[in-house]
Each structure stands twice: as structure tokens, then as C-alpha cells.
Motif scaffolding. Structure first.
Motif, PDB file in Angstrom:
ATOM      1  N   GLY A 100      39.957  49.566  48.005  1.00 38.18           N
ATOM      2  CA  GLY A 100      40.167  50.133  46.680  1.00 38.18           C
ATOM      3  C   GLY A 100      41.420  49.593  46.014  1.00 38.18           C
ATOM      4  O   GLY A 100      41.421  49.287  44.814  1.00 38.18           O
ATOM      5  N   GLY A 101      42.489  49.462  46.795  1.00 35.15           N
ATOM      6  CA  GLY A 101      43.718  48.896  46.252  1.00 35.15           C
ATOM      7  C   GLY A 101      43.518  47.470  45.787  1.00 35.15           C
ATOM      8  O   GLY A 101      43.995  47.071  44.714  1.00 35.15           O
ATOM      9  N   GLY A 102      42.799  46.696  46.572  1.00 36.79           N
ATOM     10  CA  GLY A 102      42.521  45.311  46.194  1.00 36.79           C
ATOM     11  C   GLY A 102      41.677  45.209  44.937  1.00 36.79           C
ATOM     12  O   GLY A 102      41.952  44.390  44.049  1.00 36.79           O
ATOM     13  N   ILE A 154      46.636  32.479  43.442  1.00 36.53           N
ATOM     14  CA  ILE A 154      46.842  33.804  44.034  1.00 36.53           C
ATOM     15  C   ILE A 154      45.652  34.705  43.734  1.00 36.53           C
ATOM     16  O   ILE A 154      45.154  35.412  44.606  1.00 36.53           O
ATOM     17  N   SER A 155      45.169  34.660  42.509  1.00 34.92           N
ATOM     18  CA  SER A 155      44.018  35.474  42.114  1.00 34.92           C
ATOM     19  C   SER A 155      42.764  35.087  42.897  1.00 34.92           C
ATOM     20  O   SER A 155      42.031  35.953  43.380  1.00 34.92           O
ATOM     21  N   LEU A 156      42.544  33.793  43.051  1.00 38.73           N
ATOM     22  CA  LEU A 156      41.367  33.316  43.784  1.00 38.73           C
ATOM     23  C   LEU A 156      41.423  33.748  45.251  1.00 38.73           C
ATOM     24  O   LEU A 156      40.430  34.231  45.802  1.00 38.73           O
ATOM     25  N   VAL A 157      42.585  33.605  45.879  1.00 37.27           N
ATOM     26  CA  VAL A 157      42.732  34.008  47.281  1.00 37.27           C
ATOM     27  C   VAL A 157      42.564  35.522  47.420  1.00 37.27           C
ATOM     28  O   VAL A 157      41.942  36.003  48.370  1.00 37.27           O
ATOM     29  N   SER A 158      43.079  36.279  46.452  1.00 35.09           N
ATOM     30  CA  SER A 158      42.919  37.732  46.470  1.00 35.09           C
ATOM     31  C   SER A 158      41.439  38.116  46.408  1.00 35.09           C
ATOM     32  O   SER A 158      40.986  39.005  47.138  1.00 35.09           O
ATOM     33  N   LYS A 159      40.706  37.453  45.554  1.00 36.88           N
ATOM     34  CA  LYS A 159      39.268  37.729  45.430  1.00 36.88           C
ATOM     35  C   LYS A 159      38.527  37.348  46.705  1.00 36.88           C
ATOM     36  O   LYS A 159      37.617  38.058  47.142  1.00 36.88           O
ATOM     37  N   ALA A 160      38.911  36.229  47.308  1.00 40.71           N
ATOM     38  CA  ALA A 160      38.286  35.826  48.571  1.00 40.71           C
ATOM     39  C   ALA A 160      38.552  36.860  49.662  1.00 40.71           C
ATOM     40  O   ALA A 160      37.657  37.183  50.453  1.00 40.71           O
ATOM     41  N   MET A 161      39.769  37.399  49.694  1.00 40.47           N
ATOM     42  CA  MET A 161      40.087  38.448  50.669  1.00 40.47           C
ATOM     43  C   MET A 161      39.230  39.685  50.441  1.00 40.47           C
ATOM     44  O   MET A 161      38.764  40.309  51.401  1.00 40.47           O
ATOM     45  N   LEU A 162      39.006  40.036  49.191  1.00 41.73           N
ATOM     46  CA  LEU A 162      38.153  41.187  48.897  1.00 41.73           C
ATOM     47  C   LEU A 162      36.722  40.954  49.376  1.00 41.73           C
ATOM     48  O   LEU A 162      36.093  41.849  49.947  1.00 41.73           O
ATOM     49  N   VAL A 163      36.224  39.753  49.155  1.00 40.33           N
ATOM     50  CA  VAL A 163      34.875  39.418  49.632  1.00 40.33           C
ATOM     51  C   VAL A 163      34.818  39.540  51.160  1.00 40.33           C
ATOM     52  O   VAL A 163      33.880  40.121  51.714  1.00 40.33           O
ATOM     53  N   LEU A 164      35.835  39.016  51.842  1.00 31.93           N
ATOM     54  CA  LEU A 164      35.877  39.122  53.304  1.00 31.93           C
ATOM     55  C   LEU A 164      35.957  40.580  53.763  1.00 31.93           C
ATOM     56  O   LEU A 164      35.322  40.960  54.752  1.00 31.93           O
ATOM     57  N   LEU A 165      36.727  41.393  53.062  1.00 32.35           N
ATOM     58  CA  LEU A 165      36.805  42.813  53.414  1.00 32.35           C
ATOM     59  C   LEU A 165      35.449  43.501  53.259  1.00 32.35           C
ATOM     60  O   LEU A 165      35.033  44.269  54.129  1.00 32.35           O
ATOM     61  N   VAL A 166      34.774  43.220  52.164  1.00 37.52           N
ATOM     62  CA  VAL A 166      33.453  43.833  51.939  1.00 37.52           C
ATOM     63  C   VAL A 166      32.461  43.339  52.990  1.00 37.52           C
ATOM     64  O   VAL A 166      31.672  44.127  53.533  1.00 37.52           O
ATOM     65  N   LEU A 167      32.498  42.050  53.312  1.00 42.20           N
ATOM     66  CA  LEU A 167      31.623  41.528  54.374  1.00 42.20           C
ATOM     67  C   LEU A 167      31.943  42.173  55.719  1.00 42.20           C
ATOM     68  O   LEU A 167      31.037  42.446  56.519  1.00 42.20           O
TER      69      LEU A 167
END
Length: 154
Positions: A20-22, A130-143
Motif C-alpha cells: 500500500g505504501g508503494g 527511480i520511478s521505473l525501479v519503484s514500479k518494478a518492485m511493486l510488480v515483484l511484490l504483487v507477484l
């Protein structure tokens, strides 16, 4: 209520806060981008807030996720060899590592750059990275949540 149920609750709440924070930060960034080029001081203020979030929000959430997850594995007796357990552990360590090894240094470098040179093309490129890496981290978290809830390969 059993210890397992309490641990599962704590684990799920910690993960919900992490994701949620991400998502909230991503939405704030998307909204700010619609307003046009940001003022360097506004970017610095946001980076300082994100820098504060690391040790005061994300670190406790990631540690809680990791400790409660390990404790769940021990309490349940399922063992650490399952794919979903290893994926969860990997994500917790990756999240912590990315925070310490990527996000903190990138934010500090971007703040220094903005103070020295302003919001030039290099600063904007760093912000996009930074934004792209943040989004990739969110995708990994959801996966990872998918893997944890569906337990493929187990």
C-alpha cells in the motif's frame, strides 16, 4: 486464537502496508507528473520524506514481514524448502537490499544534484529511473503475494 493465526494476521498486515505504501507513492508521483515539471525544492521535499520513510516505515514493515514469515514457517513445521517460502524470503531480502543499496543512494544523489544543478535533463532521467525501479518492485511484490497465496510448484 492460535499463535499461527496471530502470526498470519501480522504477516498479512505488514505486507498490505508495504504494498500500500508503494502504491501510494506511485500514485503521488503520477499525480505530480500531470502537473508538469516539478519545482526542484518540491522534489527535494518529497525525497526527504521518502528518505524518512525508509527507516521509519519500510524497514519496520519489511522486518515484520520477514520475522512473522519465518516464524510462520517454524510454527507450521512446513520447512523452508518450498518455492513459495523461498520466494517470500527472497522478496523480503530484495526489498531491504533495494532500499539500502538503490533507493537511498539514488535519492541522496538526486537531492545533491538538484541543489547543485537544478532540475536538468540528468535529474529528470534519474527521477524516471527511480520511478521505473519503484514500479518494478511493486510488480515483484504483487507477484510474491500471488506466489504466497497460490503456492505454485509446491
Amino acid at each position: 486464537m492460535s499463535l499461527y493465526t496471530i502470526l498470519l494476521f501480522v504477516h498479512i498486515v505488514a505486507i498490505a502496508l508495504w504494498i500500500g505504501g508503494g502504491f501510494m507513492l506511485a500514485l503521488m508521483g503520477a499525480r505530480a507528473a500531470k502537473d508538469g515539471p516539478p519545482v526542484p525544492q518540491a522534489v527535494i521535499k518529497n525525497l526527504q520524506f521518502m528518505e524518512w520513510l525508509g527507516p521509519h516505515f519500510y524497514a519496520p514493515v519489511i522486518v515484520t514481514t520477514l520475522v512473522s514469515g519465518i516464524w510462520l514457517v517454524v510454527e507450521s513445521g512446513i520447512g523452508f524448502e518450498h518455492f513459495f517460502v523461498l520466494a517470500g524470503l527472497l522478496m523480503a531480502f530484495l526489498g531491504a537490499g533495494m532500499g539500502i543499496g538503490f533507493f537511498v543512494p539514488q535519492a541522496k544523489a538526486l537531492m545533491a544534484h538538484l541543489n547543485e544543478k537544478g532540475l536538468d535533463a540528468e535529474a529528470q532521467a534519474r527521477m524516471k529511473t527511480i520511478s521505473l525501479v519503484s514500479k518494478a518492485m511493486l510488480v515483484l511484490l504483487v507477484l510474491t503475494v500471488y506466489v504466497m497465496t497460490n503456492k505454485p510448484f509446491s
